[in-house]
Design a protein around this motif. Sequence first.
Motif, short mmCIF file in Angstrom:
data_model
loop_
_atom_site.label_atom_id
_atom_site.label_comp_id
_atom_site.label_asym_id
_atom_site.label_seq_id
_atom_site.Cartn_x
_atom_site.Cartn_y
_atom_site.Cartn_z
N GLY B 72 44.74 29.55 34.22
CA GLY B 72 43.85 28.47 34.59
C GLY B 72 43.95 28.07 36.05
N VAL B 73 44.52 28.96 36.88
CA VAL B 73 44.62 28.63 38.31
C VAL B 73 43.85 29.69 39.08
CG1 VAL B 73 46.16 28.18 40.26
CG2 VAL B 73 46.83 27.49 37.95
N ASP B 74 44.55 30.74 39.57
CA ASP B 74 43.84 31.77 40.32
C ASP B 74 43.13 32.74 39.37
OD1 ASP B 74 46.54 34.09 41.09
OD2 ASP B 74 46.26 32.71 39.42
N SER B 75 42.26 33.53 39.97
CA SER B 75 41.40 34.39 39.16
C SER B 75 41.23 35.75 39.82
CB SER B 75 40.04 33.72 38.99
OG SER B 75 39.13 34.54 38.31
N THR B 76 40.96 36.74 38.99
CA THR B 76 40.69 38.10 39.47
C THR B 76 39.39 38.60 38.88
OG1 THR B 76 43.06 38.58 39.60
CG2 THR B 76 41.55 40.45 39.62
N LEU B 77 38.58 39.19 39.72
CA LEU B 77 37.34 39.84 39.31
C LEU B 77 37.50 41.34 39.55
CD1 LEU B 77 34.28 39.51 38.44
CD2 LEU B 77 33.76 39.51 40.89
N LYS B 78 37.23 42.13 38.54
CA LYS B 78 37.44 43.57 38.64
C LYS B 78 36.14 44.32 38.36
CE LYS B 78 42.27 43.34 37.11
NZ LYS B 78 43.24 43.73 36.06
N ILE B 79 35.97 45.42 39.06
CA ILE B 79 34.84 46.32 38.82
C ILE B 79 35.41 47.72 38.59
CG2 ILE B 79 32.64 47.20 39.65
CD1 ILE B 79 32.58 44.96 41.71
N GLN B 80 35.04 48.31 37.45
CA GLN B 80 35.48 49.67 37.17
C GLN B 80 34.51 50.35 36.21
OE1 GLN B 80 39.43 50.05 35.44
NE2 GLN B 80 39.49 52.24 35.89
N PRO B 81 33.86 51.40 36.64
CA PRO B 81 33.88 52.00 37.97
C PRO B 81 32.85 51.35 38.88
CG PRO B 81 32.53 53.31 36.53
CD PRO B 81 33.04 52.16 35.70
N ALA B 82 33.13 51.35 40.17
CA ALA B 82 32.17 50.77 41.13
C ALA B 82 30.97 51.71 41.30
CB ALA B 82 32.85 50.55 42.47
N GLU B 83 29.81 51.11 41.49
CA GLU B 83 28.58 51.84 41.74
C GLU B 83 28.01 51.41 43.09
OE1 GLU B 83 25.97 51.14 38.46
OE2 GLU B 83 27.20 52.33 37.06
#
Lengths: 114, 114
Positions: B72-83
């Motif tokens: 509930g504090v920091d956050s991560t956004l992930k993309i896999q696989p990138a286009e």
Amino acid sequence: AQSVTQLDSQVPVFEEAPVELRCNYSSSVSVYLFWYVQYPNQGLQLLLKYLSGSTLVKGINGFEAEFNKSQTSFHLRKPSVHISDTAEYFCAVSGPGGSEKLVFGKGTKLTVNP
Amino acid sequence: EAEVAQSPRYKITEKSQAVAFWCDPISGHATLYWYRQILGQGPELLVQFQDESVVDDSQLPKDRFSAERLKGVDSTLKIQPAELGDSAMYLCASSWTPVSYEQYFGPGTRLTVT
């Protein structure tokens, strides 16, 4: 659902001239309206907001905007611009209560020339 | 003055690779937002967190994008696989409450997919 149209993609002006950046919105319910500014490679900063009350809203850096319900507009104005006002400006709308997500226009690039 | 922190500021990756962005909101802000801003357009909300829970991810392409905010504090956004079409600025914002006009934006991560 709400939507926003920013009528000008680019606005060039000379320093110390007045400027108006136009914004029209579409909504079937009452809305909250906002203007944000984005300097190159930076995040967005809130310039001003209309929630209710007086239709003339004053913001930071000498900007003001007028809410016009009959014309569904929320145009941004400044009587005398500076070189430092060169930036991208975004109009945004959210539903009543502010808890609905912000919907942004495509932006207007303001370029102030000496 | 407290600010929203994002890293990296710039990222170049090849298509089909995985990429991740990190956001640290202003201390005490319970609501966190990830936006995508394609060049020449306004920001579009991808996902909204209230504490560690997702409250809106209707525009998140879930086949390749994921987001988490475990404590509930920091956050991560992930993309896999990138286009190639993922090339954009990814903005993080935070607010005390879900009232959206009180959002504070970070400087963003500019992603280029080659």
